[in-house]
Motif scaffolding. Structure first.
Motif, PDB file in Angstrom:
ATOM      1  N   SER A 115      -1.694   8.066  -8.883  1.00  0.00           N
ATOM      2  CA  SER A 115      -2.401   7.084  -9.695  1.00  0.00           C
ATOM      3  C   SER A 115      -1.855   5.680  -9.448  1.00  0.00           C
ATOM      4  O   SER A 115      -2.619   4.714  -9.332  1.00  0.00           O
ATOM      5  N   HIS A 116      -0.533   5.580  -9.348  1.00  0.00           N
ATOM      6  CA  HIS A 116       0.128   4.304  -9.116  1.00  0.00           C
ATOM      7  C   HIS A 116      -0.258   3.730  -7.750  1.00  0.00           C
ATOM      8  O   HIS A 116      -0.597   2.546  -7.629  1.00  0.00           O
ATOM      9  N   LYS A 118      -2.914   4.455  -5.854  1.00  0.00           N
ATOM     10  CA  LYS A 118      -4.347   4.115  -5.807  1.00  0.00           C
ATOM     11  C   LYS A 118      -4.644   2.824  -6.568  1.00  0.00           C
ATOM     12  O   LYS A 118      -5.533   2.053  -6.183  1.00  0.00           O
ATOM     13  N   LYS A 119      -3.876   2.572  -7.629  1.00  0.00           N
ATOM     14  CA  LYS A 119      -4.065   1.341  -8.406  1.00  0.00           C
ATOM     15  C   LYS A 119      -3.838   0.114  -7.520  1.00  0.00           C
ATOM     16  O   LYS A 119      -4.646  -0.822  -7.522  1.00  0.00           O
ATOM     17  N   TYR A 120      -2.756   0.127  -6.739  1.00  0.00           N
ATOM     18  CA  TYR A 120      -2.423  -1.047  -5.944  1.00  0.00           C
ATOM     19  C   TYR A 120      -3.258  -1.137  -4.670  1.00  0.00           C
ATOM     20  O   TYR A 120      -3.551  -2.241  -4.198  1.00  0.00           O
ATOM     21  N   GLY A 122      -6.361  -0.247  -4.641  1.00  0.00           N
ATOM     22  CA  GLY A 122      -7.586  -0.805  -5.196  1.00  0.00           C
ATOM     23  C   GLY A 122      -7.465  -2.284  -5.499  1.00  0.00           C
ATOM     24  O   GLY A 122      -8.427  -3.043  -5.356  1.00  0.00           O
ATOM     25  N   MET A 123      -6.275  -2.704  -5.905  1.00  0.00           N
ATOM     26  CA  MET A 123      -6.036  -4.100  -6.251  1.00  0.00           C
ATOM     27  C   MET A 123      -6.274  -5.027  -5.061  1.00  0.00           C
ATOM     28  O   MET A 123      -6.677  -6.171  -5.215  1.00  0.00           O
ATOM     29  N   THR A 127      -9.610   0.587  -1.181  1.00  0.00           N
ATOM     30  CA  THR A 127      -9.862   1.982  -1.558  1.00  0.00           C
ATOM     31  C   THR A 127     -10.701   2.729  -0.515  1.00  0.00           C
ATOM     32  O   THR A 127     -10.375   3.870  -0.155  1.00  0.00           O
TER      33      THR A 127
END
Length: 294
Positions: A115-116, A118-120, A122-123, A127
């Motif tokens: 999750s961590h 994928k968050k960055y 995506g940032m 993605t």
């Protein structure tokens, strides 16, 4: 109190007759949440300066302090974005970022790490390319991976060593906006090394020139009071921006000319473009007329 500081720092390489004094009497204090740009000449020691801050090099004299304590080596509290991407070619975008996350957050579960990461990813808008290898990415996309990897470490300080210098103008402008957008979310302390005055004005709270080497040192600081968010096309019409840009470039040209006259080592000026009304004379003034830079 400064989060990171350099006190009377000097750094040289080599021994005896081959010794080169790269940096001399460097003093710098950066407050928490501040964005500082160091702008200067190619070959003046900008990368050496960033290596002193990230713990990959150590001063011959003086001290580098983090929270008042000497820097003894690299650490996850300082995330670095390098010039050359520094990605492992056999790992995907996801796994290049995961490598840093595994090192810094070993206590997280596999689900939390995923999750961590994928968050960055995506940032930085990568993605769709999460499973691609570096060779399948453009230069700008590779640098986005470097940004995501550095941010995923959740560092206190973000150190950027000319991270956009190898990119074309359009990609560079896009990534400048991305880095500013990401930085503005939590205002991490940031230090940008660049040879682009416009980039420094667009991104930073203050700009400090680094004089040409050998024995390069920091010049006077220039505070940037232009309201955020800043758009380059908009600030081109801003009189405060024009005045500030002229002052910085004039200082760099003057200190460069002075160093050249003294017979020191050759160096390369940043991309400076003096413009006179109606004519262009690089580095030349008309009598009683001041050069302006646009």
């Amino acid at each position: 109190m400064a989060i990171i500081e350099l006190n009377n720092v000097s750094k040289s390489f080599g021994m005896g007759a081959s010794r080169v004094d790269v940096l001399s009497d460097i003093n710098l204090q950066v407050a928490e949440g501040e964005f500082v740009a160091i702008v200067g000449f190619s070959g003046s020691g900008k990368t050496t300066l960033i290596n002193l801050l990230n713990g990959l090099a150590f001063p011959d004299q003086g001290e580098v302090l983090l929270h008042g304590q000497p820097v003894t080596g690299p650490g996850p509290d300082r995330g670095v974005i390098f010039q050359n991407y520094s990605l492992l070619p056999w790992l995907s975008v996801y796994n290049n970022v995961k490598l840093a996350v595994d090192e810094v957050f070993p206590q997280l579960s596999s689900k939390e790490k995923a999750s961590h990461i994928k968050k960055y990813i995506g940032m930085v808008n990568l993605t769709p390319a999460m499973d691609k290898l570096p060779k399948e990415l453009s230069g700008g996309m590779r640098q986005r991976v470097s940004v995501a990897r550095a941010l995923a470490m959740n560092p206190e300080i973000l150190l950027m060593d000319e991270p956009l210098s190898a990119l074309d103008a359009l990609t560079r402008g896009s990534l400048q906006e991305e880095i500013i957008r990401i930085w503005s979310q939590d205002k991490k302390t940031a230090i940008l090394i660049t040879n682009d005055v416009d980039e420094g004005i667009l991104m930073a709270d203050r700009i400090i020139p680094l004089t040409p080497g050998p024995k390069a040192t920091l010049g006077p600081e220039f505070t940037i009071d232009i309201e955020r968010p800043r758009d380059l096309s908009a600030i081109n019409q801003n009189d405060d921006y024009k005045k500030l840009r002229n002052e910085i470039i004039e200082y760099l040209i003057e200190v460069g000319a002075s160093r050249k006259k003294s017979g020191d080592q050759h160096y390369i000026l940043p991309d400076l473009k003096p413009v006179l009304p109606g004519r262009v004379f690089p580095g030349i003034k008309r009598k009683s007329e001041k050069v302006k830079y646009f």
